[in-house]
Design a protein around this motif. Structure first.
Motif, PDB file in Angstrom:
ATOM      1  N   GLN A 186       0.851  -1.190   0.000  1.00  0.00           N
ATOM      2  CA  GLN A 186       0.000   0.000   0.000  1.00  0.00           C
ATOM      3  C   GLN A 186       0.887   1.240   0.000  1.00  0.00           C
ATOM      4  OE1 GLN A 186      -2.650  -0.231   3.368  1.00  0.00           O
ATOM      5  NE2 GLN A 186      -3.143  -2.359   2.971  1.00  0.00           N
ATOM      6  N   PRO A 187       1.421   1.604  -1.154  1.00  0.00           N
ATOM      7  CA  PRO A 187       2.270   2.802  -1.194  1.00  0.00           C
ATOM      8  C   PRO A 187       1.454   4.058  -0.889  1.00  0.00           C
ATOM      9  CG  PRO A 187       1.817   2.013  -3.404  1.00  0.00           C
ATOM     10  CD  PRO A 187       1.269   0.985  -2.468  1.00  0.00           C
ATOM     11  N   SER A 188       2.143   5.149  -0.598  1.00  0.00           N
ATOM     12  CA  SER A 188       1.474   6.408  -0.250  1.00  0.00           C
ATOM     13  C   SER A 188       1.005   7.117  -1.515  1.00  0.00           C
ATOM     14  CB  SER A 188       2.433   7.305   0.525  1.00  0.00           C
ATOM     15  OG  SER A 188       3.526   7.676  -0.312  1.00  0.00           O
ATOM     16  N   TYR A 189       0.175   8.149  -1.317  1.00  0.00           N
ATOM     17  CA  TYR A 189      -0.297   8.944  -2.455  1.00  0.00           C
ATOM     18  C   TYR A 189       0.868   9.648  -3.133  1.00  0.00           C
ATOM     19  CZ  TYR A 189      -5.114   8.365  -0.790  1.00  0.00           C
ATOM     20  OH  TYR A 189      -6.326   7.846  -0.425  1.00  0.00           O
ATOM     21  N   ALA A 190       1.797  10.159  -2.343  1.00  0.00           N
ATOM     22  CA  ALA A 190       2.935  10.861  -2.939  1.00  0.00           C
ATOM     23  C   ALA A 190       3.738   9.923  -3.840  1.00  0.00           C
ATOM     24  CB  ALA A 190       3.824  11.425  -1.830  1.00  0.00           C
ATOM     25  N   TRP A 191       3.930   8.662  -3.407  1.00  0.00           N
ATOM     26  CA  TRP A 191       4.692   7.721  -4.231  1.00  0.00           C
ATOM     27  C   TRP A 191       3.913   7.368  -5.495  1.00  0.00           C
ATOM     28  CZ3 TRP A 191       4.448   2.967  -6.456  1.00  0.00           C
ATOM     29  CH2 TRP A 191       5.665   2.397  -6.865  1.00  0.00           C
ATOM     30  N   LEU A 192       2.616   7.120  -5.355  1.00  0.00           N
ATOM     31  CA  LEU A 192       1.811   6.770  -6.528  1.00  0.00           C
ATOM     32  C   LEU A 192       1.794   7.905  -7.541  1.00  0.00           C
ATOM     33  CD1 LEU A 192      -1.316   4.893  -5.129  1.00  0.00           C
ATOM     34  CD2 LEU A 192       0.477   3.963  -6.594  1.00  0.00           C
ATOM     35  N   CYS A 193       1.670   9.153  -7.049  1.00  0.00           N
ATOM     36  CA  CYS A 193       1.618  10.291  -7.963  1.00  0.00           C
ATOM     37  C   CYS A 193       2.968  10.548  -8.623  1.00  0.00           C
ATOM     38  CB  CYS A 193       1.170  11.542  -7.214  1.00  0.00           C
ATOM     39  SG  CYS A 193      -0.531  11.461  -6.600  1.00  0.00           S
TER      40      CYS A 193
END
Length: 717
Positions: free
Chosen positions: A59-66
């Motif tokens: 479950q990566p973070s939003y910052a990593w996904l973006c």
């Protein structure tokens, strides 16, 4: 995936998520993974990591996904997780008019939220949307599709017990009196309790916006200020020096500039002390300890009337400045709308990449004919300004609503809140004793909580009819929307509001701030300036003052104007009316010489039922052969009943044959005058023919409006 597992296995942790966080990769974005990777190795690792995300092992973070571009991961996640829910979401997006790009972004957004939170879609909560929005803003990205994603998730059964829109879910509600006072962190608890009780008592007679101001003045500007400058203060009985120091601070803002509403602060504190004194007489056991000499003397607030007069003078001077340029603003709005409609129509009929001409100006529709990106957008670039590109649909929408706002405001004198609260139900019809149907506009209660009904002239009906035709859904009905009142901080019931438009693929009621922006943009584009070259700006309330000035100076009795404007006090209406010096002299002499001695109080009485009936039905007394005379109420005919020449004549389309007969007769008389050398008659008859030509043009415009359903009572449906 085996390579990813081998790499993550080097870190301690009970789950793969723990190992992922311990690796530190979640915080470095694109540079994640073991050091020294070649491009080929990173591609393999990325593919394996995407598989683990689809399997919900990471479950990566939003910052990593973006920051990381995982091509195909979102589609794969939707194929293997909650496929039925995602299918329903896709159908909802398509059913609500979401284009390919916009609907896809909403689905990707919900997919990211499911990946990061680890929740099923139907388990997501409002807080998850707020966290996503905060993360996107921190990364410098927009959240334009977030409200659309919220609505389609709510439509498929998610977000249970939550409002149907993100706006309703995130809008701040009303605070209690205790919460209003506690915003200022009052140290002395007993005085804090007194302030809370006092604000709660005032809540019974004040609207919420005024209550917020009351709490701000008493708790924030008064007592919290005293505690900051006099730590440990514990009594309402202020020494004279402390009171004087506070009054000096209350008159200034934090940057040293004078506070314009300083007298309001002083009056609020004075009322607080005097109310406590009265309560101490009524209930000594509870309030006697809080009764104290008021630090605000009558001399301190004596300048309030002077300040009020100065403020009124400024408003009247502003009205005098704006009245002469209103026709220019109206003409600019009409021209801008006409140009925007032509550009949009031409752009829609032009293939992307091709050029077209409107009004002598060349444009190019941008994009490629084979591109499917934003298929509903119509971007246009003027060839004279190749660096400028605009959305023709958005430009036409802005032009239309700017024109509609100006027309309704200047013809009704409505407040901005009343304008935005107009609904399809606001249009009514009254059947006069003569049998004629008179269109009426019902203004909902706003500032004074008093509903009122005003006659709607044909031009206003035409504007509203055009608005209704624009916002009607395919089923012929006006969509129902709930409007958020930013002043009261509450949502109204779903109603067919007139001032609604599509924004970000969702129907929304236009906000007051957006109305102000549209008016400012138009004034800047029209280059409307004062005589000294200073740019002029219009606010919605300017049109209310202009309306009151023009109606009263045009002959409407001021007590009737007060009813039309919804004022409870005639002094308020008088403060709105900006008269010029010659008009002051004329009205004053007329008042002194003819009225004051005869009936000194009649000018300020409530209108009688007979006067209301006379005002409402006076249009029936204006019937003439060619149509209706629209001269102001209570004024005689000043044109010797030469109706063809009179600009006040509103031609009846059914009387066009009669007008043509008059034209033919006038031309015969003109020929005779030429033969007999009656030169004075020739001049007069030529002038009549010029006015007849204008009346024929007016008949053509009315005929076009009738064909479009924009005139008369037929438009009320």
């Amino acid at each position: 995936m085996a390579r990813v597992l081998d790499w993550l296995g080097q870190f301690p942790g009970e789950t793969w998520q723990d190992r992922w966080l311990l690796s530190g990769s979640d915080a470095v974005g694109k540079q994640w993974g073991p050091p020294g990777l070649t491009q080929s190795q990173r591609c393999r690792l990325t593919a394996g990591l995407g598989t683990m995300i689809v399997l919900r092992a990471l479950q990566p973070s939003y910052a990593w996904l973006c920051g990381s571009r995982l091509l195909g991961v979102y589609d794969a996640y939707r194929r293997h997780n909650q496929t039925e829910v995602f299918a329903r979401l896709r159908r909802q997006a398509e059913g609500r008019g979401g284009c390919d790009e916009y609907g896809a972004e909403a689905l990707n957004l919900l997919t990211r939220m499911a990946i990061v939170t680890g929740k099923d879609l139907l388990e997501l909560e409002v807080e998850d949307f707020e966290q996503y929005a905060a993360a996107r803003r921190d990364s410098g990205r927009t959240v334009a599709s977030l409200p659309f994603a919220y609505e389609i998730l709510h439509a498929v059964g998610g977000l249970k017990d939550a409002p149907p829109t993100l706006r309703q879910a995130s809008a701040p509600g009303q605070l209690t009196p205790a919460e209003l006072v506690d915003r200022y962190q009052i140290v002395h608890r007993e005085i804090r309790d007194v302030l809370v009780y006092y604000v709660a008592e005032r809540a019974a007679v004040l609207d919420y916006g005024s209550l917020v101001n009351q709490a701000h003045m008493l708790a924030g500007l008064f007592w919290a200020d005293l505690e900051r400058h006099r730590p440990g203060i514990s009594s309402l009985h202020l020494p004279d020096g402390v009171a004087q120091e506070w009054k000096q601070r209350a008159r200034l803002l934090s940057d040293g500039r004078p506070r314009r509403n300083s007298h309001n602060v002083l009056l609020a504190v004075r009322s607080f002390y005097l109310d406590l004194l009265q309560w101490s007489l009524e209930d000594p056991a509870r309030w006697s300890r809080w009764a104290a000499p008021c630090p605000i003397s009558e001399a301190d607030v004596r300048g309030y009337l002077k300040e009020t007069r100065h403020r009124q003078a400024r408003m009247q001077q502003r009205t005098r400045t704006l009245v002469p340029v209103v026709p220019r603003l109206v003409a600019a709005a009409e021209d801008r709308l006409r140009q925007a409609e032509l550009v949009l129509a031409a752009a829609r009929n032009t293939e992307p990449g091709q050029e077209f001409t409107v009004g002598g100006q060349r444009y190019r529709r941008t994009g490629r004919a084979t591109s499917h990106w934003r298929p509903t957008a119509v971007f246009v670039t003027p060839l004279a300004e190749p660096e400028t590109r605009f959305d023709a649909e958005c430009a036409e929408s802005n032009a239309f609503w700017t024109w509609a706002v100006i027309e309704v405001l200047r013809r009704t004198g409505a407040r901005i809140e009343e304008l935005l609260e107009l609904t399809h139900l606001s249009l009514r019809q009254y059947k006069a004793p003569t049998g004629e149907l008179v269109p009426l506009l019902q203004i909902s209660p706003s500032k004074t909580d008093h509903e009122r009904v005003i006659p709607a002239d044909p031009d206003l009906v035409a504007v509203l009819a055009r608005v209704i035709r624009r916002i009607k859904a395919p089923d012929g009905k006006v969509p129902l929307l709930s409007r958020y009142d930013g002043y009261e901080r509450i949502f109204g019931p779903p109603l067919p509001h007139l001032f609604q438009r599509v924004s970000q693929h969702r129907l929304q009621i236009i906000s007051p701030n957006r109305v102000r922006e549209l008016l400012t943009e138009l004034a800047e584009q029209a280059d409307i300036v004062d005589v000294d070259g200073t740019p002029l700006r219009f606010t919605p309330h300017d049109f209310r003052r202009i309306f009151s000035t023009e109606t009263v100076n045009g002959g409407l009795p001021i007590h009737i104007a007060a009813k039309v404007l919804g004022h409870l006090d005639l002094n308020t209406t008088q403060g709105y009316v900006a008269v010029y010096p010659e008009e002051v002299i004329r009205h004053y002499r007329h008042f002194v010489d003819q009225r004051r001695a005869a009936r000194p109080s009649e000018e300020y009485r409530e209108p009688t039922s007979a006067e209301w009936a006379d005002f409402r039905d006076h249009f029936s007394l204006r019937k003439v052969a060619l149509g209706t005379c629209d001269r102001p109420y209570g004024t005689p005919c000043q044109h010797e009943h030469a109706c063809v020449r009179c600009p006040m004549l509103r031609l009846d389309i059914a009387q066009v044959p009669r007008l043509l007969e008059i034209e033919a007769n006038t031309r015969e008389r003109l020929g005779e005058a030429h033969r007999m050398q009656w030169l004075g008659e020739v001049t007069a008859l030529k002038e009549s023919l010029r006015h007849i030509t204008e009346k024929k043009k007016q008949a053509d415009r009315l005929q076009q409006q009738a064909e479009l359903g924009e005139s008369g009572t037929n438009a009320l449906g």
